[in-house]
Enzyme design. Structure first.
Site, PDB file in Angstrom:
ATOM      1  N   ASP A  67      -3.803   0.514  35.763  1.00 26.53           N
ATOM      2  CA  ASP A  67      -4.350   0.773  37.056  1.00 26.53           C
ATOM      3  C   ASP A  67      -3.483   2.004  37.752  1.00 26.53           C
ATOM      4  O   ASP A  67      -2.373   2.511  37.004  1.00 26.53           O
ATOM      5  CB  ASP A  67      -4.046  -0.285  38.306  1.00 26.53           C
ATOM      6  CG  ASP A  67      -2.762  -1.007  38.183  1.00 26.53           C
ATOM      7  OD1 ASP A  67      -1.791  -0.468  37.642  1.00 26.53           O
ATOM      8  OD2 ASP A  67      -2.933  -2.190  38.701  1.00 26.53           O
ATOM      9  N   ASN A 135      -0.949 -12.882  45.544  1.00 30.19           N
ATOM     10  CA  ASN A 135      -2.227 -13.474  45.746  1.00 30.19           C
ATOM     11  C   ASN A 135      -3.156 -13.659  44.549  1.00 30.19           C
ATOM     12  O   ASN A 135      -4.191 -13.843  44.606  1.00 30.19           O
ATOM     13  CB  ASN A 135      -3.108 -12.512  46.397  1.00 30.19           C
ATOM     14  CG  ASN A 135      -3.171 -10.900  45.997  1.00 30.19           C
ATOM     15  OD1 ASN A 135      -2.827 -10.841  44.684  1.00 30.19           O
ATOM     16  ND2 ASN A 135      -3.757 -10.305  46.901  1.00 30.19           N
ATOM     17  N   GLU A 142      -8.295  -7.729  42.952  1.00 32.33           N
ATOM     18  CA  GLU A 142      -7.825  -8.689  44.072  1.00 32.33           C
ATOM     19  C   GLU A 142      -8.779  -9.658  44.201  1.00 32.33           C
ATOM     20  O   GLU A 142      -9.850  -9.697  43.571  1.00 32.33           O
ATOM     21  CB  GLU A 142      -7.817  -7.419  45.239  1.00 32.33           C
ATOM     22  CG  GLU A 142      -7.074  -6.508  45.297  1.00 32.33           C
ATOM     23  CD  GLU A 142      -5.692  -6.781  45.755  1.00 32.33           C
ATOM     24  OE1 GLU A 142      -5.456  -7.604  45.333  1.00 32.33           O
ATOM     25  OE2 GLU A 142      -5.014  -5.879  46.120  1.00 32.33           O
TER      26      GLU A 142
HETATM   27  C1  GLP Z   1       1.211  -4.270  41.515  1.00 32.08           C
HETATM   28  C2  GLP Z   1       0.471  -3.820  39.976  1.00 32.08           C
HETATM   29  C3  GLP Z   1       0.338  -5.089  39.122  1.00 32.08           C
HETATM   30  C4  GLP Z   1       1.687  -5.698  39.434  1.00 32.08           C
HETATM   31  C5  GLP Z   1       1.627  -6.655  40.617  1.00 32.08           C
HETATM   32  C6  GLP Z   1       3.064  -7.122  40.805  1.00 32.08           C
HETATM   33  O1  GLP Z   1       0.681  -3.994  42.572  1.00 32.08           O
HETATM   34  N1  GLP Z   1      -0.902  -3.249  40.458  1.00 32.08           N
HETATM   35  O2  GLP Z   1      -0.055  -4.526  37.793  1.00 32.08           O
HETATM   36  O3  GLP Z   1       1.631  -6.823  38.183  1.00 32.08           O
HETATM   37  O4  GLP Z   1       1.319  -5.869  41.707  1.00 32.08           O
HETATM   38  O5  GLP Z   1       4.173  -6.378  41.013  1.00 32.08           O
HETATM   39  P1  GLP Z   1       5.655  -6.768  41.008  1.00 32.08           P
HETATM   40  O6  GLP Z   1       5.947  -6.825  39.444  1.00 32.08           O
HETATM   41  O7  GLP Z   1       6.125  -5.677  41.535  1.00 32.08           O
HETATM   42  O8  GLP Z   1       5.897  -8.006  41.609  1.00 32.08           O
END
Ligand code: GLP
Length: 240
Positions: A67, A135, A142
């Site tokens: 992403d 979430n 989402e």
């Molecule tokens: C982000 C990314 C995800 C990621 C998730 C958790 O916003 N788009 O790919 O796995 O949220 O992030 P983190 O590892 O910082 O908790």
């Protein structure tokens, strides 16, 4: 799903890097699906160390990122383009033309998802690395996202924007939109590793493994994939 419980974040990263290093050794032209966020940071630094010790090379690796934010430039310090170059690509022998990160050019908003998807579908990801949102999102799929989606543009959940506020000066600066691989793209991968660390992921991890498969918790769809390894630390796995 295979679940591996580790003592702490470092052990989660160690386990994940063993799997990735093994995969690259077995197939030097592996197609990797890559994630961003805090969780894979130590994994990437372990991969850089393995490269420096000449255990692995990225010369023939093809990568597809999950992403990218929309609304900030690629050159913005918090773009996933910058993240990947800073933490992995510029530190190993990755070929720039083998790197794929969704284009977030707003002047081409009508076509960027389709173009990325077309490119992605030319290959099959051998190993997809995932984190998980508090979430239950994977990539930026989402809650409420149709499970049949391929690459698309998503309006970010308020919870996700709040979780990611720590990387920006204020909530206002956190982008409202992103481009993400869809669940269908992620499910096409041959093998998936999902890593999670910290108490804020405990509910999502519990629901992903024990709850029903529902678009309300997108990660739950991984129950239907034949080869998923979930690697959690004690806190993220504390409700299992
Ligand atoms: C982000 C990314 C995800 C990621 C998730 C958790 O916003 N788009 O790919 O796995 O949220 O992030 P983190 O590892 O910082 O908790």
């Amino acid at each position: 799903m295979k679940v591996i419980k580790c003592d702490n974040y470092d052990a989660v990263s160690q386990k994940a890097s063993e799997i990735v290093i093994d995969q690259i050794k077995k197939k030097p032209n592996t197609v990797l699906g890559l994630a961003t966020g805090s969780t894979p940071l130590k994994l990437y630094s372990n991969l850089v160390s393995a490269y420096e010790k000449k255990e692995i090379s990225f010369k023939h690796i093809l990568s597809y990122n999950l992403d990218e934010y929309i609304g900030i430039d690629r050159n913005h310090s918090q773009s996933y383009y910058q993240y990947m170059h800073q933490h992995l690509f510029s530190l190993v022998d990755m070929n720039e033309e083998n790197i794929h990160i969704p284009n977030n050019d707003v002047t081409r908003i009508d076509e960027i998802a389709e173009l990325y998807n077309k490119d992605l579908n030319k290959h099959q990801i051998d190993l997809q690395i995932l984190g998980i949102g508090s979430n239950g999102h994977i990539g930026f799929n989402e809650p409420g996202t149709p499970l049949g989606n391929e690459t698309f543009i998503v309006e970010l959940d308020e919870q996700t924007r709040k979780d990611n506020k720590r990387f920006f000066k204020s909530l206002n600066e956190v982008p409202k939109y992103a481009i993400t691989m869809g669940i269908k793209n992620i499910m096409r991968s041959k093998k998936i590793i999902l890593m999670a660390s910290g108490i804020e992921k405990a509910d999502a991890i519990y629901q992903m493994i024990n709850g029903r498969v529902t678009d309300e918790l997108p990660a739950s769809v991984l129950q239907l994939h034949p080869d998923v390894v979930v690697i959690v630390d004690q806190l993220a796995g504390s409700k299992l």
